[in-house]
Every structure is written in structure tokens, then in C-alpha cells.
Design a protein around this motif. Structure first.
Motif, PDB file in Angstrom:
ATOM      1  N   SER A  18       0.824  -1.208   0.000  1.00 55.73           N
ATOM      2  CA  SER A  18       0.000   0.000   0.000  1.00 55.73           C
ATOM      3  C   SER A  18       0.859   1.259   0.000  1.00 55.73           C
ATOM      4  O   SER A  18       0.499   2.272  -0.613  1.00 55.73           O
ATOM      5  CB  SER A  18      -0.950   0.007   1.207  1.00 55.73           C
ATOM      6  OG  SER A  18      -0.239  -0.015   2.429  1.00 55.73           O
ATOM      7  N   LYS A  59      -0.470  -2.920  10.278  1.00 55.25           N
ATOM      8  CA  LYS A  59      -1.554  -2.055  10.721  1.00 55.25           C
ATOM      9  C   LYS A  59      -2.174  -2.564  12.014  1.00 55.25           C
ATOM     10  O   LYS A  59      -2.478  -3.732  12.153  1.00 55.25           O
ATOM     11  CB  LYS A  59      -2.625  -1.965   9.633  1.00 55.25           C
ATOM     12  CG  LYS A  59      -2.093  -1.416   8.321  1.00 55.25           C
ATOM     13  CD  LYS A  59      -3.128  -1.492   7.223  1.00 55.25           C
ATOM     14  CE  LYS A  59      -2.549  -1.068   5.888  1.00 55.25           C
ATOM     15  NZ  LYS A  59      -3.497  -1.197   4.794  1.00 55.25           N
ATOM     16  N   PHE A  85     -12.150   5.381   4.637  1.00 58.99           N
ATOM     17  CA  PHE A  85     -12.708   4.247   3.903  1.00 58.99           C
ATOM     18  C   PHE A  85     -12.916   4.615   2.437  1.00 58.99           C
ATOM     19  O   PHE A  85     -12.495   3.891   1.533  1.00 58.99           O
ATOM     20  CB  PHE A  85     -14.053   3.812   4.498  1.00 58.99           C
ATOM     21  CG  PHE A  85     -13.950   3.036   5.778  1.00 58.99           C
ATOM     22  CD1 PHE A  85     -13.049   1.996   5.907  1.00 58.99           C
ATOM     23  CD2 PHE A  85     -14.760   3.341   6.857  1.00 58.99           C
ATOM     24  CE1 PHE A  85     -12.950   1.266   7.083  1.00 58.99           C
ATOM     25  CE2 PHE A  85     -14.677   2.623   8.041  1.00 58.99           C
ATOM     26  CZ  PHE A  85     -13.774   1.590   8.152  1.00 58.99           C
ATOM     27  N   GLU A  88      -9.317   6.260   0.708  1.00 61.55           N
ATOM     28  CA  GLU A  88      -8.052   5.533   0.735  1.00 61.55           C
ATOM     29  C   GLU A  88      -8.214   4.014   0.709  1.00 61.55           C
ATOM     30  O   GLU A  88      -7.770   3.346  -0.220  1.00 61.55           O
ATOM     31  CB  GLU A  88      -7.243   5.946   1.977  1.00 61.55           C
ATOM     32  CG  GLU A  88      -6.802   7.416   1.956  1.00 61.55           C
ATOM     33  CD  GLU A  88      -5.924   7.766   3.141  1.00 61.55           C
ATOM     34  OE1 GLU A  88      -5.505   6.855   3.883  1.00 61.55           O
ATOM     35  OE2 GLU A  88      -5.662   8.969   3.335  1.00 61.55           O
ATOM     36  N   LYS A  89      -8.868   3.465   1.727  1.00 62.94           N
ATOM     37  CA  LYS A  89      -8.886   2.007   1.880  1.00 62.94           C
ATOM     38  C   LYS A  89      -9.608   1.298   0.738  1.00 62.94           C
ATOM     39  O   LYS A  89      -9.071   0.369   0.130  1.00 62.94           O
ATOM     40  CB  LYS A  89      -9.521   1.631   3.227  1.00 62.94           C
ATOM     41  CG  LYS A  89      -8.700   2.068   4.432  1.00 62.94           C
ATOM     42  CD  LYS A  89      -9.355   1.641   5.734  1.00 62.94           C
ATOM     43  CE  LYS A  89      -8.534   2.111   6.933  1.00 62.94           C
ATOM     44  NZ  LYS A  89      -9.159   1.705   8.215  1.00 62.94           N
ATOM     45  N   TYR A  92      -7.924   1.565  -2.807  1.00 63.72           N
ATOM     46  CA  TYR A  92      -6.700   0.758  -2.891  1.00 63.72           C
ATOM     47  C   TYR A  92      -7.037  -0.719  -3.044  1.00 63.72           C
ATOM     48  O   TYR A  92      -6.494  -1.406  -3.920  1.00 63.72           O
ATOM     49  CB  TYR A  92      -5.830   0.976  -1.657  1.00 63.72           C
ATOM     50  CG  TYR A  92      -4.685  -0.005  -1.559  1.00 63.72           C
ATOM     51  CD1 TYR A  92      -3.716  -0.069  -2.562  1.00 63.72           C
ATOM     52  CD2 TYR A  92      -4.579  -0.888  -0.492  1.00 63.72           C
ATOM     53  CE1 TYR A  92      -2.680  -0.980  -2.500  1.00 63.72           C
ATOM     54  CE2 TYR A  92      -3.542  -1.799  -0.419  1.00 63.72           C
ATOM     55  CZ  TYR A  92      -2.591  -1.842  -1.419  1.00 63.72           C
ATOM     56  OH  TYR A  92      -1.566  -2.756  -1.356  1.00 63.72           O
ATOM     57  N   ILE A  93      -7.942  -1.216  -2.216  1.00 61.82           N
ATOM     58  CA  ILE A  93      -8.306  -2.636  -2.300  1.00 61.82           C
ATOM     59  C   ILE A  93      -8.966  -2.931  -3.643  1.00 61.82           C
ATOM     60  O   ILE A  93      -8.703  -3.971  -4.265  1.00 61.82           O
ATOM     61  CB  ILE A  93      -9.236  -3.042  -1.138  1.00 61.82           C
ATOM     62  CG1 ILE A  93      -8.503  -2.871   0.207  1.00 61.82           C
ATOM     63  CG2 ILE A  93      -9.686  -4.498  -1.287  1.00 61.82           C
ATOM     64  CD1 ILE A  93      -9.384  -3.106   1.419  1.00 61.82           C
ATOM     65  N   GLU A 206      -5.381  -7.341   3.207  1.00 63.44           N
ATOM     66  CA  GLU A 206      -6.075  -6.054   3.186  1.00 63.44           C
ATOM     67  C   GLU A 206      -7.561  -6.228   3.501  1.00 63.44           C
ATOM     68  O   GLU A 206      -8.150  -5.399   4.212  1.00 63.44           O
ATOM     69  CB  GLU A 206      -5.905  -5.374   1.822  1.00 63.44           C
ATOM     70  CG  GLU A 206      -4.516  -4.828   1.565  1.00 63.44           C
ATOM     71  CD  GLU A 206      -4.148  -3.662   2.482  1.00 63.44           C
ATOM     72  OE1 GLU A 206      -5.050  -3.066   3.118  1.00 63.44           O
ATOM     73  OE2 GLU A 206      -2.942  -3.345   2.568  1.00 63.44           O
ATOM     74  N   GLU A 209      -7.888  -6.730   7.231  1.00 57.81           N
ATOM     75  CA  GLU A 209      -7.727  -5.469   7.956  1.00 57.81           C
ATOM     76  C   GLU A 209      -8.957  -4.580   7.782  1.00 57.81           C
ATOM     77  O   GLU A 209      -9.370  -3.890   8.721  1.00 57.81           O
ATOM     78  CB  GLU A 209      -6.472  -4.734   7.476  1.00 57.81           C
ATOM     79  CG  GLU A 209      -5.178  -5.359   7.958  1.00 57.81           C
ATOM     80  CD  GLU A 209      -5.093  -5.425   9.484  1.00 57.81           C
ATOM     81  OE1 GLU A 209      -5.496  -4.438  10.146  1.00 57.81           O
ATOM     82  OE2 GLU A 209      -4.639  -6.443  10.014  1.00 57.81           O
ATOM     83  N   LEU A 210      -9.537  -4.589   6.579  1.00 57.43           N
ATOM     84  CA  LEU A 210     -10.756  -3.822   6.346  1.00 57.43           C
ATOM     85  C   LEU A 210     -11.869  -4.323   7.258  1.00 57.43           C
ATOM     86  O   LEU A 210     -12.583  -3.528   7.879  1.00 57.43           O
ATOM     87  CB  LEU A 210     -11.182  -3.932   4.882  1.00 57.43           C
ATOM     88  CG  LEU A 210     -12.521  -3.273   4.521  1.00 57.43           C
ATOM     89  CD1 LEU A 210     -12.466  -1.767   4.754  1.00 57.43           C
ATOM     90  CD2 LEU A 210     -12.883  -3.580   3.072  1.00 57.43           C
ATOM     91  N   SER A 213     -11.339  -3.174  10.763  1.00 55.55           N
ATOM     92  CA  SER A 213     -11.685  -1.751  10.882  1.00 55.55           C
ATOM     93  C   SER A 213     -13.190  -1.562  10.947  1.00 55.55           C
ATOM     94  O   SER A 213     -13.690  -0.727  11.712  1.00 55.55           O
ATOM     95  CB  SER A 213     -11.121  -0.956   9.705  1.00 55.55           C
ATOM     96  OG  SER A 213      -9.710  -0.968   9.704  1.00 55.55           O
TER      97      SER A 213
END
Length: 247
Positions: A18, A59, A85, A88-89, A92-93, A206, A209-210, A213
Motif C-alpha cells: 500500500s 496495521k 474508507f 483511501e482504503k 486501494y483494495i 487487506e 484489515e478492512l 476496521s
């Protein structure tokens, strides 16, 4: 680090993928290049990129002590999380899923399913976020100003209370709490082993991690924001009852 291949760096720490992405280096396009070679091709200062990579760690969610804060700051925290969210997140995903070329019998179906399902998940999630900010957060902030700052048009507050229901919001919110159930099913619970391709590992890490979050986010809303909001709503009802009594 400069002379190591991109795929080796990412294999050591998936977070590097990332970091490189935000420098314009897609790890799967430069996998056999060294970091120095990739930076040269992108016109980047290798020292700057290296420094950023060295500061990157796995993370982790910071401990949350938000129950000690007032409602307006909790909502500000949640809105900032929404921004991360959306900006960025999720992009990227979505990008690393779109760039996924399995070419592997064990992952061909997973590739197709993720490329179909994840954009739908993103669309639904973003719609949920905007709806939440426009309705729930607006209602709670209005109650907060009415009770704690003695601000707001009393007729408007009464209208919102007649139209809104925190209990209904809470029930609807629980329905969204496991939004990634379908993605977990596609990926077999993000199952990985030593033979799992690097690109798959990065995607799964990822996604994991999402999900973490989102669980944290839901906890803040369900266990911290809603109880405080219910107290505000109760106080507002009492305030209206007193005004009616005086009249």
C-alpha cells in the motif's frame, strides 16, 4: 532494501504494497524490479520511498477511549473514518483486486467472484455511509446542540424526533454489521498457506484489515454512540414534556 526486489519486500510485509501504491508503484507490475529500479522508472527519490517503507509497520487499531468523549467528537471520529474508507482504503483494495490476474486453477474462480462482488460491496457501503451521515449523524448532532448548547429551532427538533427513531436506526445498523460475510465466503475466510500467491496474500490481508476496521467502527457506533444518543433523545423528550406541562 534498495537492492531487494519488490515482491520480496511485499512478501516480508504486505503493508509495503500500500505504501508503494501511493508512490505510483503497483507491486505486481514491478515484482521482479528492485526498489531502486522501480523508483528510477517512476522518477522517485529512492531515499524518500525507503524512509516511508521503513516507517511502515503492520496495521494496528489504536485503543479506543471514545466513551470518555462527547457526542460531537465521537461523530467527528466516525466521519473521519468514513473519509478514510472512501478515499483511501476502498480505492486501494479495489485497485489490487482489479489488477489481480490469478492464472492459477485454485484462484481463477475467486478472482472472477471478487472482481464481481467487491465493487457491489463498495457501492452499497458508500451509500450506507452517506445515508448514515445525512440522517443518523444529523439527528444526533441536532439533539446534542438542543440539549447541551440550548441551540436549534424547537419546532425542527420536535419534527426530527417525530420522524426519527434511534431504536429503528440501531436495528437497521445491526443488519449492516456483517457486510463482508459474502467476501469471507468467497475467500474461504481469507485462508492462506505457504503456497498462496503473493498477490492473493496481499488482497486477503487487506480484506482482513478492512473487516477489522469495520468491526471497530461498528463497535464505536453500537456500544458508544447509540447509548449516548439515546440519553440525548430521552433528555429531549423530557424537555418537551416540561414545556408542555408549563403551558
Amino acid at each position: 532494501m534498495n537492492q531487494r526486489k519488490i515482491n520480496e519486500l511485499v512478501d516480508d510485509n504486505y503493508v509495503y504494497a500500500s505504501v508503494l501504491y501511493y508512490f505510483g508503484i503497483k507491486f505486481y507490475d514491478y515484482s521482479e524490479k528492485t526498489l531502486e529500479q522501480a523508483c528510477t522508472e517512476r522518477g522517485l527519490n529512492v531515499k524518500t520511498v525507503t524512509k516511508k517503507l521503513e516507517s511502515a509497520k503492520t496495521k494496528e487499531e489504536a485503543p479506543l477511549l471514545l466513551n470518555q468523549y462527547p457526542v460531537d467528537l465521537i461523530i467527528t471520529y466516525l466521519q473521519h473514518a468514513h473519509y478514510l474508507f472512501i478515499k483511501e482504503k476502498l480505492p486501494y483494495i479495489a485497485q489490487i483486486i482489479q489488477g489481480f490476474n490469478a492464472d492459477h486453477k485454485d484462484y481463477n474462480v475467486i478472482e472472477k467472484d471478487l472482481k464481481f462482488v467487491f465493487p457491489l460491496f463498495v457501492e452499497d457501503f458508500i451509500h450506507h455511509i452517506y445515508e448514515e451521515e445525512d440522517t443518523l449523524f444529523y439527528y444526533i448532532k441536532t439533539l446534542d446542540k438542543f440539549i447541551n448548547e440550548n441551540k436549534g429551532n424547537i419546532s425542527h427538533v420536535y419534527y426530527l424526533m417525530e420522524r426519527s427513531s434511534l431504536q429503528r436506526y440501531a436495528i437497521e445498523h445491526e443488519e449492516h454489521d456483517d457486510e463482508m460475510q459474502g467476501i469471507r465466503k468467497i475467500t474461504n475466510g481469507y485462508s492462506m498457506d505457504d503456497k498462496t500467491p503473493l498477490h492473493v496474500k496481499v488482497i486477503y490481508e487487506e480484506l482482513k484489515e478492512l473487516e477489522k476496521s469495520l468491526v471497530t467502527h461498528a463497535h464505536v457506533e453500537n456500544e458508544i454512540l447509540f447509548p449516548k444518543a439515546l440519553m440525548l433523545e430521552k433528555e429531549a423528550k423530557n424537555k418537551f414534556s416540561q414545556k408542555v406541562g408549563f403551558n
